[in-house]
Each structure stands twice: as C-alpha cells, then as structure tokens.
Design a protein around this motif. Structure first.
Motif, PDB file in Angstrom:
ATOM      1  N   SER A  52      -3.588   4.652   7.416  1.00 47.23           N
ATOM      2  CA  SER A  52      -4.515   5.666   7.934  1.00 47.23           C
ATOM      3  C   SER A  52      -4.972   5.350   9.355  1.00 47.23           C
ATOM      4  O   SER A  52      -5.355   6.257  10.093  1.00 47.23           O
ATOM      5  CB  SER A  52      -5.735   5.772   7.010  1.00 47.23           C
ATOM      6  N   GLN A  68       2.952   8.791   1.387  1.00 43.97           N
ATOM      7  CA  GLN A  68       1.709   9.528   1.148  1.00 43.97           C
ATOM      8  C   GLN A  68       0.623   8.639   0.560  1.00 43.97           C
ATOM      9  O   GLN A  68      -0.564   8.795   0.877  1.00 43.97           O
ATOM     10  CB  GLN A  68       1.982  10.699   0.202  1.00 43.97           C
ATOM     11  N   SER A  69       1.003   7.680  -0.286  1.00 43.37           N
ATOM     12  CA  SER A  69       0.025   6.784  -0.895  1.00 43.37           C
ATOM     13  C   SER A  69      -0.572   5.845   0.138  1.00 43.37           C
ATOM     14  O   SER A  69      -1.795   5.658   0.200  1.00 43.37           O
ATOM     15  CB  SER A  69       0.680   5.985  -2.024  1.00 43.37           C
ATOM     16  N   LYS A  95      -3.340   6.918   2.910  1.00 41.77           N
ATOM     17  CA  LYS A  95      -4.741   7.111   2.557  1.00 41.77           C
ATOM     18  C   LYS A  95      -5.606   5.898   2.893  1.00 41.77           C
ATOM     19  O   LYS A  95      -6.838   5.982   2.853  1.00 41.77           O
ATOM     20  CB  LYS A  95      -4.869   7.409   1.059  1.00 41.77           C
ATOM     21  N   LYS A 133      -6.498  -2.498  -2.025  1.00 38.70           N
ATOM     22  CA  LYS A 133      -5.994  -1.192  -2.460  1.00 38.70           C
ATOM     23  C   LYS A 133      -4.536  -1.235  -2.935  1.00 38.70           C
ATOM     24  O   LYS A 133      -3.938  -0.175  -3.157  1.00 38.70           O
ATOM     25  CB  LYS A 133      -6.129  -0.183  -1.320  1.00 38.70           C
ATOM     26  N   ASN A 184      -1.021   5.544  -7.304  1.00 40.25           N
ATOM     27  CA  ASN A 184      -0.804   6.844  -6.664  1.00 40.25           C
ATOM     28  C   ASN A 184       0.687   7.147  -6.498  1.00 40.25           C
ATOM     29  O   ASN A 184       1.129   8.282  -6.708  1.00 40.25           O
ATOM     30  CB  ASN A 184      -1.491   6.874  -5.298  1.00 40.25           C
TER      31      ASN A 184
END
Length: 276
Positions: free
Chosen positions: A94, A144-145, A148, A158, A165
C-alpha cells in the motif's frame, strides 16, 4: 555310358494364394495398428475428456485403459491434489514498495466440470493451464491481498491475513471455473536492498520503542510496589504509635526487668539506676 536322374519339374507359383496371404497380413497389421491407436490409458488421479473434429463427448473417461475411436483424442485433467509453485511473483504494498513473493498452491480439478474446462480452454493440457490461466489468477489474488497493507505489515503482523485473503479470492474466482483451491503457502517477501535496509531500520526502531515501553512499565510497577510498601509501613507505624500508651510501656519494662537493677517508674517514664 553316363546316366542322370531326371529333375522334377517345378510347381508353378500360386500368385493368387500369395496375394491373399499378403492382403491378410496387411489387414491384420492395420487392425493391430488401429487397435493400438484406439487404446487410451488414463493415469490414476486423472479424468479424460474425449474429443474429435466433430466436437467434445459429454461422457468422460475415468482412470484405467479404454478403447476409443482412432479418430478421437483425449485431454487428461488431474482430479487429485496437485501442487504448483510460482516463484518471484511481483506485488506492491500500500505504500508503493515492490516485492517478490513465492507461493505454493494445492488444488485439483472438479471432476464434474472437466468438460466445461475443455469447452472454455480447448485442448490445452494442465501444464499449459498452470503456466497461463492459473498463474495469472494466483498472481492477481496475491497482488490484491498485499496491496491492502504496508511493507512493514507485509513482513510482519499481516502475513496470516494476506494468506487468508489470497486463498479466499482464489477460491471465489477459480471454483466456478472448475479448479478447487485447497490450500496455499506464501513465502517471506523478497525486497531490493534499499527497501530491505529501510525495513531493517524500521524494525530496529520498533524494537527500541518496545524496549522503552517495557522499561517504563517495569519502572512504574516498581514505583507502585514501593509506594504500597511505604504506605503499609506508615500505616503500621501509626497503629504502633497509637498502641504504645504510658501504661503499656511501663508494663513492658516491668515484664523485662531481671530483678537485679533497680528501676524507678514515675511520671517521666522509666528510670534505671545504673549506679546500684
């Protein structure tokens, strides 16, 4: 006078019989070749879709030996667990850090959807699907996971959420296509030198911050403990002071007197005559 045995006349070759023998041999050879071409072996753990120029057959073939038309062909799909590893998939966090990650995917093909897979992808074998379609879907789900979370989160707290995810997205996207994702394993991210150096500095700073918090917490606990001890001691002294009346002190001195030294108990307290 010389005599010789007359030679027997040679029998004429039966061309018709030779021709029939040749034709019969060719037919047998052709039949054996056709039979060989008609045998299809489906390995254990696979299911075969049979197709020809006229189209795909709805009836699939399970593991084992089968006789099919020599004009038909087969594509085998794995219906037992397969493990496919994808190395150095590029993803971004991110906060804009590019990372490479390895992922291992355990999956199998839904046996009820092998015909649908063939109709969608044609006669592409499973290796072709793994290197094309599946790789694209896996990389997209992982990307995409990771997107974040920050780079620090990706390397630390995480990781389990990234895995959760990713597998959920893969299952949602691939199950309806006929690919059942059972589990995945994601390796630690690999960063370039600059990113790794920044991560190391951030981790070091966090460790120092946590150490300072721990030291402060210990100091606070020690201060609380000392305060409690002091308050307890003060309370005990107060109780003791209140309990030490003149009468009690006189009685204690009398109780402790050994009878040898004369003592005087007066209004000013206890006086011991040390000269006698």
């Amino acid at each position: 006078m010389n005599s010789s045995t007359p030679s027997k006349p040679k029998k004429p070759v039966n061309r018709k019989s030779l021709l029939l023998t040749t034709i019969l041999g060719a037919i047998l050879l052709l039949g054996a070749l056709i039979l060989f071409m008609s045998i299809e072996k489906v390995p254990q753990g696979y299911q075969a879709v049979i197709y020809s120029v006229s189209g795909v057959k709805e009836q699939t073939k399970p593991a084992g030996w089968h006789i099919i038309s020599p004009l038909d062909k087969a594509v085998h799909y794995p219906i037992r667990t397969q493990t496919k590893e994808y190395d150095d998939l590029n993803v971004a966090t991110s906060d804009g850090k590019n990372l490479n990650m390895d992922i291992s995917v355990n999956y199998h093909v839904d046996p009820t959807k092998v015909v649908n897979i063939f109709n969608k992808f044609g006669n592409a074998d499973i290796e072709g699907l793994e290197s094309g379609f599946l790789r694209t879907r896996v990389q997209d789900g992982l990307r995409q996971s990771v997107a974040k979370f920050s780079v620090i989160e990706t390397f630390g707290v995480k990781t389990s959420e990234i895995k959760k995810n990713t597998i959920e997205m893969l299952q949602d996207n691939l199950t309806k296509q006929g690919f059942i994702v059972e589990d995945i394993a994601i390796s630690s991210p690999k960063a370039d030198k600059a990113t790794q150096a920044a991560i190391d500095e951030r981790v070091k700073a966090n460790q120092e911050l946590e150490r300072a918090k721990t030291d402060r917490a210990i100091a606070e606990e020690n201060a609380k403990k000392k305060k409690i001890e002091a308050e307890g001691q003060a309370a005990a002294n107060e109780i003791l002071e209140k309990s030490l009346s003149d009468q009690i002190i006189r009685k204690q001195m009398i109780d402790k007197w050994d009878g040898k030294q004369p003592i005087t108990i007066g209004s000013d307290g206890v006086i011991v005559d040390v000269n006698k």
